[in-house]
Design an enzyme around this catalytic site. Structure first.
Site, PDB file in Angstrom:
ATOM      1  N   ARG A  13     -10.011 157.697  -8.673  1.00 17.75           N
ATOM      2  CA  ARG A  13     -10.740 157.346  -9.894  1.00 17.75           C
ATOM      3  C   ARG A  13     -11.860 156.347  -9.616  1.00 17.75           C
ATOM      4  NH1 ARG A  13      -5.353 155.313 -12.734  1.00 17.75           N
ATOM      5  NH2 ARG A  13      -4.567 156.943 -11.327  1.00 17.75           N
ATOM      6  N   LYS A  73       1.484 155.474   1.166  1.00 14.67           N
ATOM      7  CA  LYS A  73       2.363 156.528   0.652  1.00 14.67           C
ATOM      8  C   LYS A  73       3.569 156.701   1.565  1.00 14.67           C
ATOM      9  CE  LYS A  73      -1.195 159.458  -1.450  1.00 14.67           C
ATOM     10  NZ  LYS A  73      -0.672 159.448  -2.822  1.00 14.67           N
TER      11      LYS A  73
HETATM   12  N1  BES Z   1      -4.383 161.979  -4.279  1.00 13.75           N
HETATM   13  C1  BES Z   1      -3.367 161.363  -5.062  1.00 13.75           C
HETATM   14  C2  BES Z   1      -2.791 162.285  -6.140  1.00 13.75           C
HETATM   15  C3  BES Z   1      -2.041 163.499  -5.663  1.00 13.75           C
HETATM   16  C4  BES Z   1      -0.667 163.477  -5.621  1.00 13.75           C
HETATM   17  C5  BES Z   1      -2.694 164.663  -5.357  1.00 13.75           C
HETATM   18  C6  BES Z   1       0.034 164.600  -5.232  1.00 13.75           C
HETATM   19  C7  BES Z   1      -1.997 165.788  -4.953  1.00 13.75           C
HETATM   20  C8  BES Z   1      -0.632 165.757  -4.904  1.00 13.75           C
HETATM   21  C9  BES Z   1      -3.930 160.131  -5.765  1.00 13.75           C
HETATM   22  O1  BES Z   1      -4.905 159.447  -5.068  1.00 13.75           O
HETATM   23  C10 BES Z   1      -2.796 159.181  -5.968  1.00 13.75           C
HETATM   24  O2  BES Z   1      -2.274 158.738  -4.995  1.00 13.75           O
HETATM   25  N2  BES Z   1      -2.454 158.903  -7.229  1.00 13.75           N
HETATM   26  C11 BES Z   1      -1.398 158.032  -7.548  1.00 13.75           C
HETATM   27  C12 BES Z   1      -1.868 157.126  -8.657  1.00 13.75           C
HETATM   28  C13 BES Z   1      -0.932 155.977  -8.925  1.00 13.75           C
HETATM   29  C14 BES Z   1      -0.922 155.026  -7.757  1.00 13.75           C
HETATM   30  C15 BES Z   1      -1.400 155.259 -10.175  1.00 13.75           C
HETATM   31  C16 BES Z   1      -0.196 158.868  -7.980  1.00 13.75           C
HETATM   32  O3  BES Z   1      -0.403 159.905  -8.612  1.00 13.75           O
HETATM   33  O4  BES Z   1       0.912 158.509  -7.634  1.00 13.75           O
HETATM   34 MN    MN Z   2      -4.087 158.017  -3.739  1.00 16.11          MN
END
Ligand code: BES
Ligand code: MN
Ligand code: ZN
Length: 492
Positions: A347, A273
């Site tokens: 997921r 990230k």
């Molecule tokens: N934990 C994150 C989602 C999240 C984002 C929670 C902002 C709280 C605040 C999750 O694991 C994630 O990173 N999801 C990705 C999925 C994508 C890579 C398909 C996302 O939402 O960008």
């Molecule tokens: Mn994630």
């Protein structure tokens, strides 16, 4: 330290508290009703302040009356708005009052219970605990608060019934349970890793007479929970799965399973990230924290149904051992999964938890997770998104959330998007393209619940707050717990 809470039949203005909170319905004037009574007790300062601040009892309007007479107490009037007052408004009133009391460094607080509201004592107790929450464990020296809210008195004009006293005691326990979730979310990821989260769940189980099973890496391997292991393999901290069980005294007719995503930190893994805001990913175990909190609350409300809490916990890190895009893993369910983006780890962890939950043959599986940024884009930071594989269930969940005063909105399981999860190299891949990101995540999860009644709640937005609002503090909120508790009460 736990608040000392009592319910008394008394004029709130005659209590000796540092802060006295009174709800005022919209349209009240100093000529009659509550404001007239206040004027009688406190003198013309009331009408002067009402006039100066143009206080009309509108929803969210407040009036802080510094008491001029003998007592040192402050009287806070909070507008109740026009709508009929229910326990949701009472909880909110109490939470606002408690937050004000905290800011005023008050040690004692009186809350006047609005008349004729069912379950007012319980709601006020919940609100008082939720509103006075703060997380100070990692503060030192003069950052440690010198005062704390030690005493809350709920006043009623009628007689105090056993139901009032029991309701207040139960409300306090429920409020404290929600705060368990907040504490876990706010605890930094160097302190709270999967092993510690499992330990925290076990401690809650022990304190509340619940069964608790913890699966460590060896047991996860033995059982074939390959997806949880894959997500955790890049971390020096091994993953865990925790299974908590509440059984009612009499044999139950129904079995409900609540599942929570417990990423103690989500760096994104190799698909790392951006640095900006990455610290918020310490809260990526909000779903698991909610499940632990819910189980503590269930131990107090003692519903007539069996309730199971499952948390899947791992840390998602980039490392020489980390899982990669292109990897293919089996799963507890048996399906093989092609990894596309290592940041879509939640997921995967949930998939194994859902397969485990399904094997319990429950009447309902509800999972909750800080799952997708897309859900925050869609609904904003204060509303969760929910999906259900049965319309009746969606309706039950909607009603439970409304009754609990929490904001949620149904999102559709759009069948056309399922195609995006097709993989050439495995049974399924775990992400599709960008569009409808929350929906494709839900569609992926659906693959692991079979035909069991199932609700998925994406709490990515409301699990964490960047400023206090409603009953929620800044930081971990526990958003969802009250709704799930309400749903259990409705289904039992
Ligand atoms: N934990 C994150 C989602 C999240 C984002 C929670 C902002 C709280 C605040 C999750 O694991 C994630 O990173 N999801 C990705 C999925 C994508 C890579 C398909 C996302 O939402 O960008
Ligand atoms: Mn994630
Ligand atoms: Zn995540």
């Amino acid at each position: 330290m736990s608040i000392k809470l009592s319910v008394v039949s008394q004029d709130p203005l005659r209590t000796a508290s540092d802060v006295i909170v009174i709800g005022v319905p919209e349209g009240a004037t100093t000529k009659e009703g509550i404001l007239a009574k206040l004027e009688e007790a406190l003198g013309p300062v009331v009408s002067a302040a009402v006039k100066r601040e143009d206080f009309k009892g509108k929803k969210d309007q407040t009036l802080d009356l510094q008491r001029g007479d003998a007592g040192a107490s402050r009287v806070l009037l909070i507008g109740l708005g026009k709508a009929t007052v229910t326990d949701v408004e009472v909880r909110l009133l109490a939470a606002k009052g408690a937050r004000f009391a905290l800011g005023a460094k008050a040690e004692s607080l009186t809350i006047a219970l609005p008349e004729g509201v069912a379950h007012a004592a319980r709601a006020a107790a919940e609100g008082a605990v939720l509103g006075s929450y703060r997380f100070t464990k990692f503060l030192t020296g003069d950052r440690i608060p010198k005062t704390s809210l030690a005493q809350v008195t709920l006043t009623t004009t009628g007689r105090v019934s056993k139901a009032d006293r029991d309701g207040a005691a139960l409300g306090q326990k429920v409020g404290e349970s929600v705060c368990i979730a907040r504490d876990l979310i706010n605890t930094p990821p160097n302190e709270l890793y999967p092993e510690k989260l499992a330990k925290a769940a076990e401690d809650v189980a022990k304190a509340n007479g619940l069964e608790c099973k913890i699966f460590d890496k060896a047991q996860l391997t033995k059982r074939g929970m390959k997806l949880i292991l894959a997500v955790g393999q890049g971390s020096a901290r091994d993953p865990r799965l925790v299974h908590l069980t509440y059984k009612p005294a009499k044999p139950a007719k129904k079995k409900l399973v609540f599942v929570g995503k417990g990423l103690t930190f989500d760096s994104g893994g190799l698909c790392i990230k951006p640095a900006q805001g990455m610290e918020e990913m310490k809260g990526d175990m909000g779903g698991a924290a909610n499940v632990v909190a819910l189980m503590a609350a269930v131990a107090a409300t003692k519903p007539a149904v069996e309730v199971h809490g499952i948390i899947g916990s791992a840390e998602n890190m980039p490392d020489g051992n980390a899982y990669r895009p292109g990897d293919v893993f089996g799963s507890l369910d048996g399906k093989t999964v092609e990894i596309i983006n290592t940041d879509a780890e939640g997921r995967l962890v949930l998939a194994d938890c859902l397969a485990y939950a399904r094997a319990l043959e429950p009447d309902l599986i509800l999972d909750n997770a800080t799952l997708t940024g897309a859900c925050v884009v869609a609904l904003g930071p204060t509303v969760s998104g929910y999906f259900a594989n049965r319309e009746e269930l969606a309706e039950q969940f909607r009603k439970a959330a409304k009754a609990a005063g929490e904001s949620t909105w149904q999102l559709p399981l759009v069948e056309e998007l399922r195609e995006g999860l097709k993989s050439d190299w495995a049974d399924i891949k775990h992400t599709a393209d960008r569009w409808g990101g929350s929906i494709t995540a839900a569609l992926f999860l659906r693959e692991f619940v079979g035909d069991r009644p199932w609700i998925h709640v994406d709490i990515a937005g409301p699990s964490l707050a960047n400023k206090p609002y409603g009953i929620y503090p800044k930081g971990g909120t526990g958003h969802g717990v009250l709704t799930f508790l309400r749903l259990i009460e409705e289904l039992s």
